[in-house]
Motif scaffolding. Structure first.
Motif, PDB file in Angstrom:
ATOM      1  N   ARG A 202       1.596  -8.623 -21.055  1.00 31.28           N
ATOM      2  CA  ARG A 202       1.348  -8.828 -19.613  1.00 31.28           C
ATOM      3  C   ARG A 202       2.667  -9.050 -18.870  1.00 31.28           C
ATOM      4  N   LYS A 203       3.582  -9.761 -19.502  1.00 29.44           N
ATOM      5  CA  LYS A 203       4.901  -9.957 -18.869  1.00 29.44           C
ATOM      6  C   LYS A 203       5.607  -8.618 -18.677  1.00 29.44           C
ATOM      7  N   ALA A 204       5.555  -7.764 -19.708  1.00 26.03           N
ATOM      8  CA  ALA A 204       6.204  -6.457 -19.610  1.00 26.03           C
ATOM      9  C   ALA A 204       5.560  -5.600 -18.528  1.00 26.03           C
ATOM     10  N   ILE A 205       4.242  -5.631 -18.434  1.00 19.77           N
ATOM     11  CA  ILE A 205       3.540  -4.832 -17.414  1.00 19.77           C
ATOM     12  C   ILE A 205       3.877  -5.341 -16.020  1.00 19.77           C
ATOM     13  N   LEU A 206       3.896  -6.651 -15.846  1.00 18.01           N
ATOM     14  CA  LEU A 206       4.247  -7.219 -14.545  1.00 18.01           C
ATOM     15  C   LEU A 206       5.672  -6.834 -14.149  1.00 18.01           C
ATOM     16  N   ASN A 207       6.588  -6.830 -15.103  1.00 18.67           N
ATOM     17  CA  ASN A 207       7.963  -6.436 -14.801  1.00 18.67           C
ATOM     18  C   ASN A 207       8.050  -4.972 -14.371  1.00 18.67           C
ATOM     19  N   VAL A 208       7.256  -4.113 -15.009  1.00 18.53           N
ATOM     20  CA  VAL A 208       7.262  -2.698 -14.641  1.00 18.53           C
ATOM     21  C   VAL A 208       6.803  -2.515 -13.193  1.00 18.53           C
ATOM     22  N   HIS A 209       5.733  -3.213 -12.813  1.00 20.34           N
ATOM     23  CA  HIS A 209       5.192  -3.037 -11.463  1.00 20.34           C
ATOM     24  C   HIS A 209       6.007  -3.796 -10.419  1.00 20.34           C
ATOM     25  N   LEU A 210       6.652  -4.889 -10.821  1.00 21.85           N
ATOM     26  CA  LEU A 210       7.488  -5.624  -9.871  1.00 21.85           C
ATOM     27  C   LEU A 210       8.745  -4.850  -9.509  1.00 21.85           C
ATOM     28  N   LYS A 211       9.156  -3.894 -10.352  1.00 23.26           N
ATOM     29  CA  LYS A 211      10.303  -3.058 -10.005  1.00 23.26           C
ATOM     30  C   LYS A 211      10.042  -2.204  -8.771  1.00 23.26           C
ATOM     31  N   LYS A 212       8.782  -1.969  -8.469  1.00 21.60           N
ATOM     32  CA  LYS A 212       8.420  -1.114  -7.338  1.00 21.60           C
ATOM     33  C   LYS A 212       8.333  -1.887  -6.025  1.00 21.60           C
ATOM     34  N   VAL A 213       8.372  -3.225  -6.075  1.00 20.75           N
ATOM     35  CA  VAL A 213       8.265  -4.036  -4.857  1.00 20.75           C
ATOM     36  C   VAL A 213       9.457  -4.991  -4.785  1.00 20.75           C
ATOM     37  N   LYS A 214       9.776  -5.421  -3.580  1.00 18.19           N
ATOM     38  CA  LYS A 214      10.840  -6.409  -3.410  1.00 18.19           C
ATOM     39  C   LYS A 214      10.294  -7.787  -3.775  1.00 18.19           C
ATOM     40  N   HIS A 215      11.029  -8.524  -4.599  1.00 20.37           N
ATOM     41  CA  HIS A 215      10.580  -9.855  -5.010  1.00 20.37           C
ATOM     42  C   HIS A 215      11.784 -10.761  -5.221  1.00 20.37           C
ATOM     43  N   GLU A 216      11.500 -12.050  -5.215  1.00 18.53           N
ATOM     44  CA  GLU A 216      12.576 -13.022  -5.406  1.00 18.53           C
ATOM     45  C   GLU A 216      12.005 -14.270  -6.097  1.00 18.53           C
ATOM     46  N   ALA A 217      12.746 -14.781  -7.075  1.00 19.80           N
ATOM     47  CA  ALA A 217      12.417 -16.034  -7.776  1.00 19.80           C
ATOM     48  C   ALA A 217      10.966 -16.064  -8.255  1.00 19.80           C
ATOM     49  N   VAL A 218      10.563 -15.001  -8.949  1.00 19.02           N
ATOM     50  CA  VAL A 218       9.192 -14.913  -9.453  1.00 19.02           C
ATOM     51  C   VAL A 218       9.145 -15.449 -10.876  1.00 19.02           C
ATOM     52  N   ASP A 219       8.234 -16.389 -11.119  1.00 19.76           N
ATOM     53  CA  ASP A 219       8.033 -16.945 -12.457  1.00 19.76           C
ATOM     54  C   ASP A 219       6.976 -16.098 -13.172  1.00 19.76           C
ATOM     55  N   ILE A 220       7.437 -15.129 -13.958  1.00 22.42           N
ATOM     56  CA  ILE A 220       6.532 -14.210 -14.641  1.00 22.42           C
ATOM     57  C   ILE A 220       5.660 -14.947 -15.654  1.00 22.42           C
ATOM     58  N   ASP A 221       6.188 -15.983 -16.279  1.00 14.08           N
ATOM     59  CA  ASP A 221       5.463 -16.691 -17.326  1.00 14.08           C
ATOM     60  C   ASP A 221       4.175 -17.315 -16.791  1.00 14.08           C
ATOM     61  N   ILE A 222       4.248 -17.951 -15.614  1.00  9.88           N
ATOM     62  CA  ILE A 222       3.064 -18.595 -15.027  1.00  9.88           C
ATOM     63  C   ILE A 222       1.989 -17.556 -14.717  1.00  9.88           C
ATOM     64  N   VAL A 223       2.417 -16.459 -14.119  1.00 12.77           N
ATOM     65  CA  VAL A 223       1.453 -15.414 -13.743  1.00 12.77           C
ATOM     66  C   VAL A 223       0.840 -14.783 -14.982  1.00 12.77           C
ATOM     67  N   ALA A 224       1.656 -14.535 -15.999  1.00 11.41           N
ATOM     68  CA  ALA A 224       1.140 -13.909 -17.220  1.00 11.41           C
ATOM     69  C   ALA A 224       0.132 -14.810 -17.924  1.00 11.41           C
ATOM     70  N   ARG A 225       0.388 -16.112 -17.955  1.00 13.72           N
ATOM     71  CA  ARG A 225      -0.556 -17.031 -18.607  1.00 13.72           C
ATOM     72  C   ARG A 225      -1.845 -17.165 -17.809  1.00 13.72           C
ATOM     73  N   ALA A 226      -1.752 -17.011 -16.497  1.00  9.74           N
ATOM     74  CA  ALA A 226      -2.946 -17.146 -15.652  1.00  9.74           C
ATOM     75  C   ALA A 226      -3.817 -15.898 -15.659  1.00  9.74           C
ATOM     76  N   THR A 227      -3.314 -14.814 -16.245  1.00  9.17           N
ATOM     77  CA  THR A 227      -4.048 -13.547 -16.215  1.00  9.17           C
ATOM     78  C   THR A 227      -4.509 -13.126 -17.602  1.00  9.17           C
ATOM     79  N   ALA A 228      -4.838 -14.078 -18.449  1.00  4.59           N
ATOM     80  CA  ALA A 228      -5.324 -13.743 -19.789  1.00  4.59           C
ATOM     81  C   ALA A 228      -6.603 -12.923 -19.693  1.00  4.59           C
ATOM     82  N   GLY A 229      -6.668 -11.835 -20.483  1.00  6.25           N
ATOM     83  CA  GLY A 229      -7.860 -10.988 -20.497  1.00  6.25           C
ATOM     84  C   GLY A 229      -7.866  -9.889 -19.471  1.00  6.25           C
ATOM     85  N   THR A 230      -6.784  -9.738 -18.710  1.00  8.51           N
ATOM     86  CA  THR A 230      -6.732  -8.683 -17.697  1.00  8.51           C
ATOM     87  C   THR A 230      -6.084  -7.427 -18.286  1.00  8.51           C
ATOM     88  N   SER A 231      -6.427  -6.281 -17.712  1.00 11.55           N
ATOM     89  CA  SER A 231      -5.877  -5.005 -18.167  1.00 11.55           C
ATOM     90  C   SER A 231      -4.635  -4.647 -17.354  1.00 11.55           C
TER      91      SER A 231
END
Length: 618
Positions: free
Chosen positions: A351-380
């Protein structure tokens, strides 16, 4: 992207254009054989008017042809032509000779035209040969058009062609770098790419290219994406078609499409054929009555084609499905689909790798990928892409030019529970009940071991119908769950209803979803997980369509089913009693946390745990 259709062929003639030419020829012959006699507008009248005009001396000219009398009348400088039927009048010629006329010589000019008859041979040509020739040309061209459509696998009853889309090797921009969270699947498919690039390396040892690979997994895990990535890495043409496109109204049309697809693929080898949703034509064949003959013939043709082509040419078949258990056994045997590649839901690192791939397409700053990845267990992967997009939309609404962690966390809740309904009117009494309900969940979860930490508590209604919710986020990736952890989860689910009963002394409909989840989990523990002392390790339930929701059905007698219900009820009662005991022991913390939640409407897990630590309960 430019797309080419496999069964698009230039047609030699258009029947509609031929039909238009026939109409024009008929109109021309009609004008040639039956021309306008005078080129003037002719008025119809009766024979009596003809006699009156003759007696008045206003007729200038009379012409008799084919039983019709055409006469021209001069009246006050205007010349008009009339037509009337010929009557058996023996005195007509004498009257015309004696009649006066406005002509210079004062006589009426009259004549009779005797029509020339065509020869019998010409009549035969015009009436029989010419129409027969025209209909033969129309039928021939229409037959060619229909055969071209049927030969290409198209349905001649439909408009346009509906075959596979061909993507040239230069058009496929997707690579394995665009596919994240599926490392095992990529490793298995990289061998196919290498075989297409360096076939000699494998043929020297006697190995042959796998004819087919079946991609299996839940919706949104990237089956189509990784198939395109294989074509993009191999730099070969990519044939993409859905299984439903083979299903036609007439028997034999789907099989014709299969033949044409493999013919074109062999012409463009090396290449990749991708059949999405192959279960539409690959379902298990029914030996009884009522089968679908068209689907079965299409499946038989697919099996034959997969056996017939030479794997050394470099034609690889990739197929995707969400229902592998429904596929025909003959389709899955080695030599057809040699490999079965599981496309499972991504784990924490995925999930962290997928989020990083899609975040490359948008402008972002100081994003904690770990929190988001743990909160999205079971998502595709598709759901994670949607979450990132929702976060970008929220950042725009909030007037920012970059996505933050807050945007991503809110988008997770939006995707899971729906958007906030801040304008929904909730009475003070109901709001109090909702607050104690959610604090009941959080308190029971916090007071138990082997329970996921509380991440967020809110009583803001959502568009999904939830009036509030308590979010728990695992601290790490969990693969197995023991009996105690599952039972504690049931206890947490009963905590909301228990808080209503113990503090508000009411029972509301707000616990409907909790009851559903608790019952489902308790039943699974008894029937599938072997966590019941009474039934030990006996399997009492089977799961169908694992990747599409997991429908279940009992595999036991009616008496055993009734006993299972009692076992499930007893387990839920024990969980309910445990949550009641935990809440009674911590009523002071309940009141303090509920008051804080009513004031803030949304509190974090850290704020809730701070209240518990201050009270000395932890």
């Amino acid at each position: 992207m430019k797309q080419e259709t496999v069964n698009s062929r230039p047609q030699k003639g258009n029947p509609f254009v031929t039909f238009l030419w026939v109409i024009l020829i008929v109109l021309f012959l009609n004008w040639l054989i039956f021309p306008n006699l005078t080129g003037q507008k002719i008025k119809s009248t009766d024979y009596g008017t003809f006699i009156e005009k003759m007696e008045e001396g206003s007729i200038k000219e009379v012409m008799i042809k084919s039983g019709q009398i055409y006469f021209t009348v001069a009246d006050k400088g205007d010349v008009t032509t009339y037509q009337t039927g010929e009557v058996n009048d023996p005195q007509l010629v004498d009257r015309l000779l004696k009649a006066k006329s406005p002509n210079k010589d004062g006589k009426v000019a009259f004549t009779e035209i005797v029509p020339e008859e065509n020869s019998p041979f010409l009549n035969f040509i015009l009436m029989w040969v010419l129409p027969g020739l025209l209909f033969y040309v129309i039928g021939k061209r229409a037959s060619r058009s229909i055969q071209a459509r049927m030969g290409a696998g198209g349905n001649f009853m439909s408009f346009g062609n509906g075959g596979a889309k061909i993507y040239a090797d230069a058009e496929i921009k997707t690579t394995f770098a665009d596919v994240a969270g599926q490392n095992e699947a990529k490793e298995m498919l990289k061998e196919i790419v290498e075989f297409l690039h360096k076939p000699q390396k494998y043929t020297d040892i006697g190995a042959s290219l796998p004819k087919g690979a079946l991609l299996v997994g839940p919706p949104g895990t990237g089956k189509t994406l990784i198939a395109r990535a294989v074509a993009g890495e191999a730099k070969v043409p990519f044939f993409a078609i859905s299984g439903s496109e083979f299903v036609q109204m007439f028997v034999g049309m789907g099989a014709a499409k299969v033949r044409d697809l493999f013919r074109q693929a062999n012409e463009k080898a090396p290449c990749i054929i991708f059949i999405d949703e192959i279960d539409a034509i690959g379902k298990r064949r029914d030996s009884g009555l009522g089968g679908n003959d068209e689907r079965e013939q299409t499946l038989n043709q697919l099996l034959t084609e997969m056996d017939g082509f030479d794997g050394r040419k470099g034609v690889v078949i990739l197929a995707a499905t969400n229902r592998p258990e429904d596929l025909d056994k003959a389709l899955l045997r080695p030599g057809r689909f040699d490999r079965r590649i599981q496309m499972e839901l991504p784990d924490l690192e995925g999930r962290k790798a997928i989020l990083n791939v899609h975040l490359k397409k948008v402008k972002h700053e100081a994003v904690d990928i770990d929190i988001v990845a743990r909160a999205t267990a079971g998502t595709s992967g598709a759901e994670l892409a949607n979450i990132v997009n929702e976060a970008a939309l929220r950042a725009v609404r909030m007037g920012r030019n970059a996505v933050t962690t807050e945007d991503l966390e809110e988008s997770v809740e939006t995707v899971i529970a729906g958007a906030q309904k801040k304008g929904k009117v909730v009475s003070a009494e109901e709001k109090k009940i909702i607050a104690y309900h959610e604090i009941g969940h959080a308190l029971v979860a916090a007071m138990q071991s082997h329970s996921a930490p509380v991440h967020k508590i809110t009583i803001i209604p959502r568009t999904s119908g939830a009036l509030g919710y308590t979010m728990q986020v695992e601290s790490g990736e969990q693969v197995l769950m023991n009996r105690e952890e599952l039972f504690n989860r049931i206890v947490t689910l009963t905590g909301g209803r228990t808080a209503e009963e113990e503090i508000c002394h009411v029972v509301t409909t707000g616990a409907s979803n909790d009851i559903e989840q608790a019952t489902k989990l308790a039943r699974a523990m008894v029937t599938r997980y072997g966590m019941s002392d009474k039934y030990d390790m006996m399997g009492l339930e089977t799961v169908h369509n694992v990747y599409l929701g997991g429908d279940t059905s009992l595999t036991c007698s009616a008496e055993t089913a009734a006993a299972i219900d009692q076992e499930v009820l007893e387990m839920i009662r024990k969980a309910h009693e445990k949550s009641r005991r935990l809440i009674r022991e911590n009523l002071d913390v309940m009141h303090e946390a509920a008051s804080f939640l009513l004031e803030k409407e949304t509190i974090t897990g850290e704020e809730f745990m701070h209240i518990l630590h201050q009270s000395g309960k932890l």
